[in-house]
Scaffold this motif. Sequence first.
Motif, PDB file in Angstrom:
ATOM      1  N   LYS A 148      33.359   4.329  24.023  1.00 13.08           N
ATOM      2  CA  LYS A 148      34.034   3.487  24.594  1.00 13.08           C
ATOM      3  C   LYS A 148      35.515   3.303  24.216  1.00 13.08           C
ATOM      4  O   LYS A 148      36.331   3.244  24.887  1.00 13.08           O
ATOM      5  N   VAL A 149      35.545   3.403  22.774  1.00  7.50           N
ATOM      6  CA  VAL A 149      37.013   3.658  22.097  1.00  7.50           C
ATOM      7  C   VAL A 149      37.680   4.531  22.556  1.00  7.50           C
ATOM      8  O   VAL A 149      38.750   4.577  22.915  1.00  7.50           O
ATOM      9  N   ILE A 150      37.019   5.666  22.661  1.00  6.74           N
ATOM     10  CA  ILE A 150      37.722   7.092  23.099  1.00  6.74           C
ATOM     11  C   ILE A 150      38.304   6.854  24.764  1.00  6.74           C
ATOM     12  O   ILE A 150      39.280   7.401  24.879  1.00  6.74           O
ATOM     13  N   ASN A 152      38.880   4.222  26.502  1.00  6.82           N
ATOM     14  CA  ASN A 152      39.933   2.976  26.638  1.00  6.82           C
ATOM     15  C   ASN A 152      41.282   3.710  26.079  1.00  6.82           C
ATOM     16  O   ASN A 152      42.382   3.544  26.559  1.00  6.82           O
ATOM     17  N   ASN A 153      41.012   4.501  25.050  1.00  8.21           N
ATOM     18  CA  ASN A 153      42.380   5.173  24.462  1.00  8.21           C
ATOM     19  C   ASN A 153      43.088   6.147  25.461  1.00  8.21           C
ATOM     20  O   ASN A 153      43.983   6.397  25.513  1.00  8.21           O
ATOM     21  N   ASN A 154      41.936   7.006  25.991  1.00  6.48           N
ATOM     22  CA  ASN A 154      42.409   8.009  27.077  1.00  6.48           C
ATOM     23  C   ASN A 154      43.152   7.129  28.352  1.00  6.48           C
ATOM     24  O   ASN A 154      44.013   7.955  29.052  1.00  6.48           O
ATOM     25  N   GLU A 156      44.818   4.461  28.451  1.00  8.21           N
ATOM     26  CA  GLU A 156      46.177   4.071  27.516  1.00  8.21           C
ATOM     27  C   GLU A 156      47.029   5.335  27.681  1.00  8.21           C
ATOM     28  O   GLU A 156      48.136   5.234  28.439  1.00  8.21           O
ATOM     29  N   LEU A 157      46.481   6.628  27.198  1.00  8.99           N
ATOM     30  CA  LEU A 157      47.411   7.904  27.327  1.00  8.99           C
ATOM     31  C   LEU A 157      47.667   8.269  28.644  1.00  8.99           C
ATOM     32  O   LEU A 157      48.702   8.552  28.919  1.00  8.99           O
ATOM     33  N   LYS A 160      50.547   6.207  30.190  1.00  9.96           N
ATOM     34  CA  LYS A 160      51.668   6.653  29.758  1.00  9.96           C
ATOM     35  C   LYS A 160      52.067   8.036  30.255  1.00  9.96           C
ATOM     36  O   LYS A 160      53.399   8.177  30.498  1.00  9.96           O
ATOM     37  N   GLN A 253      47.042  14.924  23.080  1.00 10.89           N
ATOM     38  CA  GLN A 253      46.239  13.919  22.651  1.00 10.89           C
ATOM     39  C   GLN A 253      44.971  13.637  23.832  1.00 10.89           C
ATOM     40  O   GLN A 253      43.686  13.244  23.416  1.00 10.89           O
ATOM     41  N   ASN A 257      41.079  13.871  23.190  1.00 11.30           N
ATOM     42  CA  ASN A 257      40.045  13.053  23.393  1.00 11.30           C
ATOM     43  C   ASN A 257      38.941  13.445  24.333  1.00 11.30           C
ATOM     44  O   ASN A 257      37.880  13.065  24.063  1.00 11.30           O
TER      45      ASN A 257
END
Length: 443
Positions: A148-150, A152-154, A156-157, A160, A253, A257
Amino acid sequence: MNYNSHPKMKYLYIGVDCHKYKHVATLKNCFNEKIITISFHNDKKGFEYLVKTVNEHKSDLIPIYGLEDTKHLGYELASYLLSRDQLVKNVNSNLTYVERKKNPVIIKNDEFDSECIAKILLDEFDKLPNAESDEIYWTLKQLVKMRKVIVNNNIELKNKLHSQLTHHYPNYNQIFVNIDCMTALNLWETYPSPKQILEEDFDTLVTNLKTWSKNKMGIAKANKILEVINNNDTNYQVYQEERNTIIKMLVKQIKDNNKRLEEIEKEILDVYDKIGCQLHTYPCLEKITGACLLSEIGNINRFKDSGKLAKYAGIAPIEKSSGGTEKQLKNEFGNRELNSMFYKLACRSICAGRTGNTPTNPIFKEFYQKKINEGKTKHQALICIMRRTCNIIYGMLRNETEYIPPKQLVEQCKNSFRERKQLEEEKLKKKLEKKKKHSRNTG
C-alpha cells in the motif's frame, strides 16, 4: 454462589504497558490491590526479569498477562510468553482510554497505564481475546501494508508526472492515454521535451518504439507523436534542461516502484498460497485483492459467526434502545480499512460493465434492484450487499471452500436483468418518440 471459589480468585493479573525500549508491568490480585510495579527492558533479559518477579509473587495463583499491543511494540514479549505456555490476553487500547478517564483527575504515565490494563484484565478477562501467534497472517498484513505504501507513493509520483508533462507535452494524452505504461515511461525518460524528439532521427525513434513496446508500436505511432508535437508550440523554453531532469527523475522513481511492487506482490502471493484459502474464486476478487482482504480479517477462527465479522468490519448496525423506543444506527466504528474493501467489492458486484449488459454478479445485481424497489436508498442497498458478501466470505474461509455460484439462480437473475433492461430501453424509446412528435407539433 460460593465466592470463595470464584474463577477470578485463581489468577494473578499482570498489566503490561508496552514501549519501544522499555515496558512497565503492574501486578494485581483479584481484589484490585496493587502488588508491585516494575520496569524492564524489551529484550530477553528483561522478559526473564518479568517472569522471575511474577514467580516470586504468584504463590498458588495462575499468572495472566494483559498486553495493550501484541503485534508491534509488544510482539517480542507476547511471543516469549506464548512460547512458555503463558496465558496472554490482548487488551484494546480504547478500553484503557475509558478506564483512564474514570478518574477525577486524568493521569497519563506508564505506571498508571499498566494499572489500568491490569484492572481491565481483572474485570474482562473472560471476554478479552487471547493473544495468538498467527505468524502467517501477521506477515501477510505487513506485506500488504508495504504494498500500500508503494502504491500510494506511485500515485503521488504519477500526479507529479502529469503536472510536468502538461508543460512539456501540452497534448500528451493524445500520445499515450496511460502515461505510466512501460513504453510511455521510456519515451518520457529518453525524450523529456518535444525538441529532443524533433532532433531525433525518424528511424531511431521507430526502432526505440518497437523495442519498448515489443513490436506492438512502430511507424504509425511515431507519425502520431510527431503530428501531436507539430500541432503545438515546441519553442525552446527557459530552463528546459533543468525541467527535463525532473521528468527523468520522476520516471526513474516510478520504474523503481513498479519493480518493487512486482517483488512485494510475488511475496504476498506466496504467503496467500501457503494459507490455502480460495477467496480469489469469488467474483471481482483476484489473488492480490483476496490477500488484502484476508490480511485485514486475519484468522477466521477468532470470529464465532459471520455477525461477529460484520461487527468487526463496521457493517452490522448498532442497536440503540431506551424505554419503548428502539433504533438502529449506522456503525461508524470497526475496521474502516476492511469496511472500505467490502464496500468496493459490493460496488463491483453490481457493476454491469461498460456496455451495461453484462452484470459482474447477476444474483447481487437483482438483489440490489429488489432492495431499491422496496424503498431503500442506493447506499442502504449497498450495505445489504456488503452484509451478504460478508456472510459468503466468512463461509468460504471457515469451511476452506471455493465459491460455487448456484447456476440455476444465476441464469434466472441474468434473464430477469435482460427483461428489465429491455423494458427500460422500450420506455426510453417511447419517451424519445413522444418528444420528437411534440417538437414537430409545436414547430
